[in-house]
Every structure is written in C-alpha cells, then in structure tokens.
Design an enzyme around this catalytic site. Structure first.
Site, PDB file in Angstrom:
ATOM      1  N   GLY A 305       0.821  -1.214   0.000  1.00 59.76           N
ATOM      2  CA  GLY A 305       0.000   0.000   0.000  1.00 59.76           C
ATOM      3  C   GLY A 305       0.853   1.262   0.000  1.00 59.76           C
ATOM      4  N   TYR A 306       1.868   1.284   0.845  1.00 61.50           N
ATOM      5  CA  TYR A 306       2.720   2.477   0.905  1.00 61.50           C
ATOM      6  C   TYR A 306       3.648   2.565  -0.296  1.00 61.50           C
ATOM      7  CZ  TYR A 306       0.664   3.644   5.254  1.00 61.50           C
ATOM      8  OH  TYR A 306      -0.260   4.010   6.191  1.00 61.50           O
ATOM      9  N   HIS A 307       3.957   1.413  -0.876  1.00 57.44           N
ATOM     10  CA  HIS A 307       4.729   1.406  -2.116  1.00 57.44           C
ATOM     11  C   HIS A 307       3.951   2.162  -3.201  1.00 57.44           C
ATOM     12  CE1 HIS A 307       7.234  -0.161  -5.369  1.00 57.44           C
ATOM     13  NE2 HIS A 307       6.125  -0.470  -6.002  1.00 57.44           N
ATOM     14  N   ALA A 310       3.807   5.783  -2.505  1.00 57.71           N
ATOM     15  CA  ALA A 310       5.063   6.460  -2.835  1.00 57.71           C
ATOM     16  C   ALA A 310       5.137   6.747  -4.336  1.00 57.71           C
ATOM     17  CB  ALA A 310       6.256   5.619  -2.390  1.00 57.71           C
TER      18      ALA A 310
END
Ligand code: CA
Length: 668
Positions: A305-307, A310
C-alpha cells in the site's frame, strides 16, 4: 442572507478579539501580517501594494481577491475544473458534514457527530488514527466540489465556517497563548496534546494539499470574501512554514510532506518563500527516492500500500512540476526509478488484481488499481506492460516472463501464468524494515484460480491506547503468518538472504535463509511447478532448544483433517487444495486461532494450524510440506520421501501425489 451575516460577524469577532489582545496574542492564524508574507514587488500585485502603502488593509484584501480571481491560472496537477465529479461517498461526506457528522476515518463509520459547536478534541474511540485523521478534513474537498457543481451555498458556507472554526480552535501557538493568559498546567497539557494531533506534519501536509483544491473550487464564489481570503492565505502560509521546519524524519510521511510543499510552492508563487518551499520539496524527493527505494524498485517499508502511495507521490510531484515548467529540476534517474516501482506493483498482483496484504497493506480494489495504472501509464506511454495492466489486456503486452524475483527487498513471485487459471505464490523474505513492516520473514500467499488460499492476516488497526495496540499486535505476530517459529515467539531477527533463485518454465526454485532467533537459523526452500504444486522445505538449525512450529493460516472456509494429518479445503466450486507435512521427528498438529483482516477494523475468522516438533539444543530439524491442488489427477494419498544423503547444502525429495510423482532438489 442571514448566513452571510453570521459569517461576517464571526470574522469580525475574531478580529476584534485579536486586536484587543495585542501584543500578547497574535492575529488569528499567524503572527505576521499577510502583506509581509507576499512579494508585493510582483507587477501584478501593484494595486494591492498601493492599498497596503496607504495602510488600507480591507482595500488590499479586495484587490488581492480580484487578482486571485483573474490571475493567469497555475495548473493544479490532478484537478480538471471542466470535469469535476462527486462520487457517492463524497456526496455522503459533504451532506453529513452539513450536520457536523465528520468523516474522520474510513474504519469508523457511520461518522460521529462533533457537536453543534464543533469539538475538535472529541475522541470517541482511543485509536490515534481517528484523532489524527479528523484533522485531515476529508470532507472539505467534497464540500467544495458539491458547491462547485450545484452552487448550493450551504456547502461553501459549511466549508468556510468549519475551516474558520478549526483555525480558531486549533492555533499552532495555543500553548504560548494559554501560558500568556495564565492557564493551568492541566489546560496547557491538554492544549499541547491537541496540537500534537492537529499539527502533526502529516496532517498539516494533507491540509496544505487539499486547501489548494478547495481554493480553486470556491475562489469565484461571492461567499469567498476578502476577509476570508486574508485568513486563508495567512493560515496557508503558516501550514507551509510549519512543515518546512518540522519535516518528518523519514519514511512515507516525509515523501507526502515534500510533495505537498512542492505543490504549495508552485501554486502560490506570490508568497516570498514560495521558491524555497518548492525547492525544499524537490530536494527531499530527489534525495529520498535514492534512500527509500531498493535497487529492485520496492519502497523500503516493504508494504504494498505504501509502495503504491510512494509512486503516486513521486508522479504527482513530477506532474505538477511538468505542468508548470519545473520538470528540469528532476534528474532522469528519478523517473527511471519510478518506472521500476510501477513494474514491482503489477508483478506482486494476483491475476484478478487482488494483492498480498503483507505489513499494513489492506485489500486494494481492482477499479482503483486500474485507475492508478492508467494515470501512471500517461507518464510512461512506452511501457507496454504497464499498459496491459492498465487496460486489463486490451492494450499493451504481457511481460516475457512469469516468475520474478525482487531480491533486494525480498519479494519473490512464483507464477505459472498471468491468467485467472494460474497459480501464484508470493513470498516475503527480505531485509529489516520498519514502520509498516511485520516480523513475517518466509511467509507466503498461495493463490490459485481466483482463490487466495493463504491470505496474509493483514493489520486490522494501527495504534492507539493499549486495547487498540493489543489488537494491532495480534495481527503482527509471526505465528499468524505462514512461516516457522520457535516457541511461537515473534522473530528476533528479520534479515533474509537469498541463497538460490531458479525460474524455469516447468518449475521455479527459491531458497532463502533468515537468522530468525538467537540460536535458530531458518532456511526455507520453495518449489513451484507449472501444474500448481507448491513444496516447502524448512530447515531449522542452531543451538536453541524449544518447540519448532510451522504455521498455516488459511482463507475462511471449511476444512477437514484426514487421519494421516492431511488437510483438505471443502469449497463447493471444486477449487480446493490439500496440505500435508512430514518432518524429521513425529509432528503434532496444533489448531490455532485464525483471523484475516481485509480492511481497517474488519476481520473474519479463518482456519489456522501449526505443525510442531520439539528441538533439542544443537539439533537440526527438517520439515517438508506439500500443497497440492485437489484435482482428479492428484487424488489419493501424498507420500514425501526425502533423500537419505541430504546435507545443509544439498537437498532432494521425491513426492508422490495420487498418481503423479515429482522430484525436487537444490544444491547451494
Ligand atoms: Ca501480515
């Protein structure tokens, strides 16, 4: 008419209060006059400057509003004023906000009522996220959009009222104000606590970004008064200045903040400090893309998710810079790295666009993933593979491989194909990570023909008081992942190394090793065949003694154990698997508590078990597990026969599943 008068009175009241208290109490929102903050030497602001020189601030405000309504438009990346749409959710968020029911967090629905006189400190459930995210004002853009499309003044009035109220009740210098007013220690502590939530740079950054959209959607309205413009710009600058001096130290928060500073600097060049904001954002993004992205393209928090978040940050920043002529402030390596990040994303997906939920990752929906791929595709028009995933195969081309390794970040995809008949195993065995990562080295998801038989447990919640934290910690445990534990403890060390990767059309082999505990090294080999068989060979070595367990957390559904310990899933659609393990000592099957969480604060019970054996100090144990599709070709008992001469560096096993025989092995 009545409404507008009320707003006018409210503003007047603040102004009076601020003026009366000078010099102890600064003006509302910021200590500086707006006109010290703007670059009045800009020729387009000459009328504003004249009014300021005469000391006529109301006239200056009027001139400034006229200017902003007619200035040469600055492109706000991602906002197309010709094509504004309000989603069902946004409509609900806006309508609820009219009644002060604020959409503070997706996981806490229906939205709570924050009072006729809004209580920004109301905290009905002591989950930090609920209180933090209230200050992101998720419903403000929906209010602005609803106004923009309907010209219904209730929406813009609510936005202006609520933002003004928020500014009044959450002053950044609240502690100093209270001290100056002789408030009690208790009041001061409560104020400090409130500022910690209201002004965390992550939340301030979110507002810094969203205020631009709100501004663009409402500036033409007669309700947008010169006085409100003054308050808006002063508090806007206060947000930017606060972030500039309080950037988060690292991780995705820092990326979000930097991207938003770049937006602020480009959108409002009229501020004296605008170029500094822009440059600080670009500098951080250029630096952090080198720090936060592994050479294989995965973001270093190891969370899908944070990938994705980003990637969106990097591309938003680039898009905003491109649209306004600052693209040359980004080097070519920046865009190449983002391209690699997009490649990791579709590699990690299952063929139905579902995703492994490692770390704090939630289940992403297909429609929004495709939308993201389409927007990325516009930046990388020559990436045919990205195009394929953006269009679900209508355009572009599939890659010329199926299985793929990302060894720097420790993600491995053992894939038989890209279509929904395929079998896909995603393994996570990487370096130490932090923030959103969990101690799960060696875990895997196994997906076949539309069913993820071993979905990751997910995260359920983030953090808060001890009750909330206990829930989070349950989902973080090593034992609720599909890997090996000692005495059911969480891993001491998470630093897997790749020992072997061999991807061939018939079979993919992966061997990794993790120094899991003091005195226990866990080597884990995966063998995945083209017909969907997955064999896992675990080796536990070292001085430690205790109970070694290998854990299996299945998808929700009925299962049954045969007498010989073989587990079978019992789905009516015929898409089933069987699992059998054998070890160097007799195995004990231990049923365990199992849950899977696809979304924040949502969880579903599921079958889970461990196969356990005792380990003596210095002893080496091995354990082999077969996961086989339960199909006609493979009915009947499962036999697992390891080679006699297996050593640490050489391993071989013969597997018979019903009528089919396989042979697997590796040499290091
Ligand atoms: Ca997990």
């Amino acid at each position: 008419m009545k409404r507008i008068l009320m707003i006018g009175c409210a503003l007047l009241a603040f102004a009076t209060a601020a003026a009366a208290a000078e010099p102890v109490k600064p003006a509302l929102g910021d200590e500086k006059s707006l006109y010290d903050l703007l670059d009045l030497e800009r020729p387009e602001l000459k009328n504003v400057k004249k009014a300021v020189e005469k000391g006529n601030i109301p006239a200056a405000d009027k001139e400034l509003l006229k200017y902003f309504r007619t200035r040469k438009p600055v492109q706000l990346f991602g906002l197309d004023l010709e094509n504004i749409k309000v989603s069902k959710l946004e409509q609900r968020q806006a309508d609820e906000a009219l009644e002060h029911k604020f959409y503070a967090h997706k996981g806490y629905q229906p939205s709570y009522f924050y009072g006729d006189d809004i209580d920004w400190r109301y905290w009905p459930v002591r989950d930090n996220e609920l209180r933090w995210q209230l200050h992101r004002h998720y419903w403000f853009i929906p209010l602005a959009k609803c106004y923009y499309l309907t010209r219904d003044n209730r929406y813009i009035d609510a936005w202006i009222d609520q933002y003004t109220d928020w500014v009044k009740k959450n002053p950044l210098d609240g502690v100093e104000r209270l001290k100056a007013a002789g408030a009690s220690e208790e009041e001061i502590a409560a104020e400090r606590e409130n500022i910690r939530f209201a002004w965390r740079p992550m939340e301030a950054g979110r507002r810094l970004q969203d205020l631009l959209t709100e501004f663009a959607l409402t500036i033409q309205s007669p309700r947008f008064s010169p006085e409100f413009l003054n308050l808006f710009l002063r508090t806007y600058r206060q947000h930017a200045d606060h972030i500039l001096h309080n950037y988060s130290k690292q991780g995705n928060h820092l990326l979000f903040e930097a991207q938003r500073m770049l937006f602020a600097g480009i959108y409002f060049p009229e501020f004296r400090e605008a170029a500094e904001w822009r440059r600080s954002g670009i500098e951080i993004l250029n630096r952090e893309i080198g720090v936060q992205v592994y050479p294989d393209g995965m973001q270093f928090e190891l969370d899908f998710g944070y990938h994705i978040a980003a990637i969106d940050i990097f591309l938003k920043a680039l898009g905003m810079a491109r649209q306004n002529g600052f693209e040359n402030e980004f080097p070519a390596s920046y865009i190449e790295t983002v391209g690699k990040m997009t490649t990791v994303t579709w590699n990690l997906l299952f063929p139905d666009y579902s995703n492994p939920m490692f770390g704090d990752t939630k289940s992403h929906d297909k429609a929004s993933l495709k939308k993201q791929f389409r927007s990325w595709s516009r930046v990388f028009p020559d990436d045919h593979q990205l195009q394929w995933f953006a269009s679900e195969g209508r355009k572009g081309a599939l890659p010329d491989y199926t299985s793929q390794q990302f060894p720097a970040s420790g993600f491995y995809v053992l894939r038989t194909g890209w279509d929904t008949d395929a079998t896909v195993t995603v393994v996570k065995a990487g370096p130490p990570a932090f923030w959103h990562n969990q101690p799960d080295n060696g875990t895997f998801d196994y997906w076949r023909r539309g069913r993820n038989f071993f979905p990751d447990s997910g995260s359920y919640v983030y953090g808060g008081d001890s009750a909330v934290l206990a829930q989070r910690n349950w989902f973080r445990q090593t034992r609720v992942h599909n890997t090996l534990t000692l005495d059911n403890r969480n891993l001491d060390s998470t630093d897997s190394k790749l020992l072997l990767w061999k991807a061939a059309p018939e079979e993919t082999v992966l061997v990794t090793e993790n120094p899991s505990y003091e005195g226990l090294t866990h080597r884990r080999a995966f063998f995945a065949t083209q017909d969907g068989l997955l064999v896992i060979a675990d080796l536990a070595t070292g001085a430690a003694a205790g109970t070694v367990g290998v854990h299996f957390n299945l998808c929700p559904g009925k299962v049954e154990f045969a007498k010989d310990g073989t587990l079978r899933t019992l789905f009516d659609d015929g898409n089933n698997i069987r699992i059998k393990s054998t070890g160097s000592a007799p195995l004990k099957i231990q049923q365990e508590e199992g849950w899977v969480s696809n979304a924040y604060r949502k969880k579903e019970e599921r079958p889970a078990y461990a196969v356990e054996m005792p380990k003596k100090a210095g002893e080496s144990l091995w354990l082999i597990t077969v996961i086989t599709p339960d199909d006609d070709a493979r009915k009947g008992s499962i036999a697992i026969v390891p080679d006699q001469e297996n050593t640490g560096s050489r391993f071989g096993v013969a597997i018979r599943v019903g009528g089919k025989t396989y042979r697997f092995g590796y040499e290091l």
